[in-house]
Write a protein that holds these residues in place. Structure first.
Motif, short mmCIF file in Angstrom:
data_model
loop_
_atom_site.label_atom_id
_atom_site.label_comp_id
_atom_site.label_asym_id
_atom_site.label_seq_id
_atom_site.Cartn_x
_atom_site.Cartn_y
_atom_site.Cartn_z
N GLY A 169 0.82 -1.21 0.00
CA GLY A 169 0.00 0.00 0.00
C GLY A 169 0.85 1.26 0.00
O GLY A 169 0.57 2.23 -0.73
N GLY A 170 1.92 1.26 0.81
CA GLY A 170 2.82 2.40 0.85
C GLY A 170 3.54 2.60 -0.47
O GLY A 170 3.66 3.73 -0.98
N ALA A 171 4.02 1.48 -1.04
CA ALA A 171 4.71 1.57 -2.33
C ALA A 171 3.77 2.06 -3.42
O ALA A 171 4.17 2.87 -4.28
CB ALA A 171 5.29 0.20 -2.70
N PRO B 74 2.92 -10.48 -11.40
CA PRO B 74 2.10 -9.43 -10.80
C PRO B 74 0.64 -9.86 -10.65
O PRO B 74 0.12 -10.63 -11.46
CB PRO B 74 2.23 -8.25 -11.77
CG PRO B 74 2.58 -8.89 -13.08
CD PRO B 74 3.39 -10.11 -12.74
N PHE B 75 -0.01 -9.33 -9.63
CA PHE B 75 -1.39 -9.73 -9.33
C PHE B 75 -2.34 -9.30 -10.44
O PHE B 75 -3.20 -10.09 -10.87
CB PHE B 75 -1.84 -9.14 -8.01
CG PHE B 75 -3.26 -9.48 -7.66
CD1 PHE B 75 -3.58 -10.71 -7.11
CD2 PHE B 75 -4.30 -8.58 -7.90
CE1 PHE B 75 -4.89 -11.04 -6.81
CE2 PHE B 75 -5.60 -8.90 -7.60
CZ PHE B 75 -5.90 -10.13 -7.05
N ILE C 7 -2.12 4.81 -16.52
CA ILE C 7 -2.18 3.34 -16.41
C ILE C 7 -1.57 2.87 -15.09
O ILE C 7 -2.11 2.00 -14.41
CB ILE C 7 -1.45 2.70 -17.61
CG1 ILE C 7 -2.21 2.98 -18.91
CG2 ILE C 7 -1.27 1.21 -17.41
CD1 ILE C 7 -1.45 2.57 -20.16
N ILE C 8 -0.44 3.49 -14.73
CA ILE C 8 0.22 3.12 -13.48
C ILE C 8 -0.65 3.48 -12.28
O ILE C 8 -0.83 2.68 -11.35
CB ILE C 8 1.60 3.81 -13.37
CG1 ILE C 8 2.54 3.25 -14.43
CG2 ILE C 8 2.19 3.63 -11.98
CD1 ILE C 8 3.88 3.95 -14.49
N VAL C 9 -1.20 4.69 -12.28
CA VAL C 9 -2.03 5.14 -11.15
C VAL C 9 -3.24 4.22 -10.97
O VAL C 9 -3.56 3.81 -9.85
CB VAL C 9 -2.49 6.60 -11.36
CG1 VAL C 9 -3.55 6.98 -10.33
CG2 VAL C 9 -1.30 7.54 -11.24
N SER C 10 -3.91 3.89 -12.06
CA SER C 10 -5.10 3.04 -11.95
C SER C 10 -4.74 1.65 -11.44
O SER C 10 -5.50 1.04 -10.67
CB SER C 10 -5.80 2.92 -13.31
OG SER C 10 -4.98 2.25 -14.25
N ALA C 11 -3.58 1.14 -11.84
CA ALA C 11 -3.15 -0.18 -11.35
C ALA C 11 -2.75 -0.11 -9.88
O ALA C 11 -3.05 -1.02 -9.09
CB ALA C 11 -1.98 -0.69 -12.20
N MET C 12 -2.09 0.98 -9.49
CA MET C 12 -1.61 1.09 -8.11
C MET C 12 -2.73 1.32 -7.11
O MET C 12 -2.64 0.88 -5.96
CB MET C 12 -0.60 2.25 -8.01
CG MET C 12 0.72 1.97 -8.70
SD MET C 12 1.55 0.49 -8.07
CE MET C 12 1.05 -0.73 -9.29
N GLY D 221 -5.40 -0.14 -6.98
CA GLY D 221 -5.90 -1.45 -6.60
C GLY D 221 -5.03 -2.14 -5.56
O GLY D 221 -5.47 -3.10 -4.92
N LEU D 222 -3.78 -1.69 -5.41
CA LEU D 222 -2.87 -2.29 -4.43
C LEU D 222 -3.00 -1.66 -3.05
O LEU D 222 -2.46 -2.20 -2.09
CB LEU D 222 -1.42 -2.15 -4.91
CG LEU D 222 -1.01 -2.97 -6.13
CD1 LEU D 222 0.45 -2.73 -6.46
CD2 LEU D 222 -1.25 -4.45 -5.90
N ILE D 223 -3.69 -0.54 -2.96
CA ILE D 223 -3.92 0.08 -1.65
C ILE D 223 -5.16 -0.59 -1.04
O ILE D 223 -6.30 -0.16 -1.24
CB ILE D 223 -4.11 1.61 -1.78
CG1 ILE D 223 -2.92 2.23 -2.50
CG2 ILE D 223 -4.30 2.24 -0.41
CD1 ILE D 223 -3.04 3.71 -2.77
N ASP D 224 -4.91 -1.66 -0.34
CA ASP D 224 -5.99 -2.53 0.16
C ASP D 224 -6.46 -2.05 1.53
O ASP D 224 -6.11 -2.61 2.57
CB ASP D 224 -5.49 -3.98 0.23
CG ASP D 224 -6.65 -4.98 0.32
OD1 ASP D 224 -7.79 -4.53 0.56
OD2 ASP D 224 -6.41 -6.18 0.18
#
Length: 656
Positions: free
Chosen positions: A201-203, A383-384, A430-435, A437-440
């Motif tokens: 999430g931090g990354a 990658p997930f 693209i990067i922002v939209s993918a990231m 999803g990683l902030i759970d």
């Protein structure tokens, strides 16, 4: 106790008791062999080689290291159709993501495509997961870029930076493959689920912040990854913001998030969100081409080199002082890549009800990174986001990676000129939209509800990454996780047991308030192995339990405390410090005219108690097989035989 029949004699009680047996002695080498096998080979990988002819063993070994030889003979046309659709789908996601993540690592964009060509082919031959889609990852890219960037400036010395990236990837692969070959995969387990949630999430937050450079059209930007440095860099350059780039970025982020939300609500339309990144690249490129937006502050990728991966074996850097940086970067990024790849693979294997071998996965991921470092690729794993698309697309085998690799190869050979006008702001979107999803945050809320310490681990890792650096966050995550392990070992749970009314069941009196303490007897349970790290604490804690019980008895006027029963059912092992603790506890009890009683010590514990003569010292009659027998015997002697347990020991039953 009122239920006890006091008509029995002390000898009749002795005869009815089942004694705790001392296990047969085993040679040291045999015991060591068993311990090593359980540590490094818990899955018994050699089991299927037993009683097989040499030719069959060779085939099995080949299938072990190259699972493609196991599933390829049974491959069907039906599987091919499913894998073809899945492969083309993930290729549409891999191409724009690969370019985006390479920029994130401060590497030439073409390396993202190179890294989506060779490594998937290696994994398809060696990987045991049917669903893992191989490629570059945002967190690994950011970590590599920041760690190498602290030693070499990618703008001032791009060639050395590129060579260090290949070298770091090589060492990451060597480290990963070594963990698998030497069966050391349990090292990755030190990254707990809570630590990974916080770190990822931090990354992801840091990655999103870094994209402000492209979204706002800034040319000069901080190389630091922490929140304060990024915000300072953004708000001290407000006069350089480009509104055209910002509007374009916000529109594409909105477009990507809406399509992902739609696919999440309608799983059968998974392909919509999978195709959206490539659609965004095409639309953005067309928009820039027809409006000449590159002349109005919208930065573009520019020319991409045509052709497949060139060799890079001779470009690895093995000289001081850069080799140290490459090794450190390789190990850190390698661990993160393994943790993500294995976790993702196991998750989807669980959904499809099949098993993947963690050590085999490490060998596969390590090998593909070693080969990748020789062919102009940088760090890859599973990658997930890409694996989820592969799973939803209905892939049947790892052949979907081969299809994706072929699609990327065709792109490298014929389509790279089409990416000239691709705006960097689209890649940032693209990067922002993918990231995001990683902030759970849902996982963090769940941790707060279930385990506050796990939440503390999670939030500490998150804060460490966001306000420090990715490396600091990783160190904090591992350090707190290890600290928790040490706390579990050094401060094990001990509690008082009481008897559940109308039963022979004994439970924690704090957990079961209706459980009754047995008059004159203190029953304690130790809930962990006894080692040097916790022996002193346990001695002090048991003494405190005895003091508290005596104070309680004085306040209530009950029978004096005469027996201390320790339930050792959960004590799987003990060392010499633990035995010394028991000896000291026995002496403390004797000075108070009390008797120490042990219940159900395990085989390893009993073996060591016997060899240390503690069993002889305490007397075999004071070691019982069940808690019920121990309480019954102590209760009987307390009321019917002798009043002093020390006299009981000298005058009563014979020691065993």
């Amino acid at each position: 106790m009122g239920n006890v029949d006091y008509a029995y004699t002390c000898s009749s009680v002795e005869e009815s008791v089942q004694r705790v047996a001392v296990p047969p002695d085993q040679p040291f080498l045999k015991s060591m062999k068993y311990s090593l096998k359980e540590t490094f080979f818990p899955d018994d990988p050699l089991r299927r080689f037993k009683n097989q002819p040499p030719s069959k063993k060779f085939i099995l070994a080949l299938q072990y290291f190259f699972p493609i030889f196991e599933w390829a003979p049974n491959y069907s046309f039906q599987f091919l159709k499913s894998d073809l659709i899945a492969g083309i789908t993930i290729a549409s996601l891999a191409i724009p993501q690969g370019i985006s993540y390479a920029k994130l690592a401060n590497l030439p964009p073409i390396l993202g495509l190179y890294s989506s060509f060779i490594p998937p082919l290696i994994y398809a031959m060696m990987g045991s997961s049917r669903d893992l889609a191989v490629g570059t990852v945002a967190v690994g890219s950011l970590l590599m870029g920041s760690m190498l960037g602290s030693e070499v400036n990618p703008n001032q010395n791009p060639k050395l930076f590129l060579h260090l990236a290949f070298t770091a990837t090589f060492f990451a692969g060597v480290f990963q493959a070594s963990l698998g070959l030497f069966r050391l995969g349990f090292i990755v387990d030190f990254l707990s689920h809570a630590a990974i949630v916080g770190f990822m999430g931090g990354a992801a937050t840091v990655v999103c912040l870094q994209q402000l450079k492209s979204i706002l059209g800034l040319e000069h930007f901080t190389h630091a990854a922490d929140l304060i440095s990024v915000l300072r860099s953004v708000f001290t350059q407000t006069h350089h913001w480009r509104w055209e780039s910002a509007v374009l970025g916000i529109c594409f982020i909105f477009f990507l998030l809406v399509t992902r939300y739609f696919s999440k609500k309608q799983p059968k339309f998974f392909w919509v969100s999978a195709m959206t990144p490539l659609m965004s690249v095409i639309l953005g490129s067309l928009l820039v081409y027809f409006t000449h937006a590159e002349n109005h502050g919208v930065q573009v990728i520019g020319e991409l080199k045509k052709g497949v991966n060139p060799a890079s074996l001779t470009e690895l850097v093995f000289v001081s002082p850069y080799m140290t940086t490459a090794i450190k970067t390789g190990i850190v990024t390698g661990i993160i890549a393994l943790a993500e790849g294995i976790a993702v693979g196991r998750s989807f294997a669980m959904f499809k009800n099949y098993h993947i071998d963690g050590n085999k996965e490490m060998i596969a991921i390590g090998t593909m990174n070693i080969v990748g470092s020789f062919t102009s690729c940088y760090l890859t794993t599973g990658p997930f986001s890409r694996s989820a698309v592969n799973y939803n697309a209905g892939c049947k085998t790892a052949a979907s990676n081969i299809v994706m690799s072929i699609a990327v190869m065709l792109t490298l050979l014929f389509l790279t000129p089409l990416f000239y006008y691709t705006p960097l702001v689209v890649l940032a979107a693209i990067i922002v939209s993918a990231m995001l999803g990683l902030i759970d945050y849902e996982a963090a809320i769940h941790l707060w509800k279930v385990d506050k310490f796990d939440f503390f681990v999670c939030i500490s890792a998150y804060i460490g990454v966001v306000f420090g650096s990715v490396e600091i966050g990783l160190v904090i995550a591992v350090a707190i996780s290890v600290l928790r392990i040490l706390l579990f070992i050094a401060r094990p749970r001990t509690f008082v047991l009481g008897k559940i009314p109308n039963s022979e069941i004994y439970r924690n009196v704090e957990h079961y308030p209706n459980a009754n303490r047995v008059s004159g007897i203190l029953i304690l349970k130790i809930d962990a192995p006894i080692y040097f790290a916790n022996a002193s604490y346990l001695r002090e804690r048991i003494t405190r339990w005895i003091d508290e019980e005596e104070d309680r008895i004085k306040a209530t006027g009950e029978t004096n405390l005469q027996y201390i029963i320790i339930d050792m059912s959960a004590v799987g092992n003990i060392d010499t410090s633990g035995i010394s603790m028991l000896e000291e506890t026995k002496k403390i009890a004797e000075r108070r005219e009390q008797q120490l009683v042990l219940v159900n010590p395990g085989s390893e514990v009993m073996k060591k108690l016997n060899k240390s003569n503690f069993q002889k010292d305490i007397g075999g009659k004071w070691i019982y097989l069940t808690l019920e027998e121990a309480v019954r015997a102590c209760n009987f002697m307390l009321h019917a035989c002798k009043t002093n347990p020390k006299r009981d020991e000298s005058e009563g039953w014979n020691n065993v």
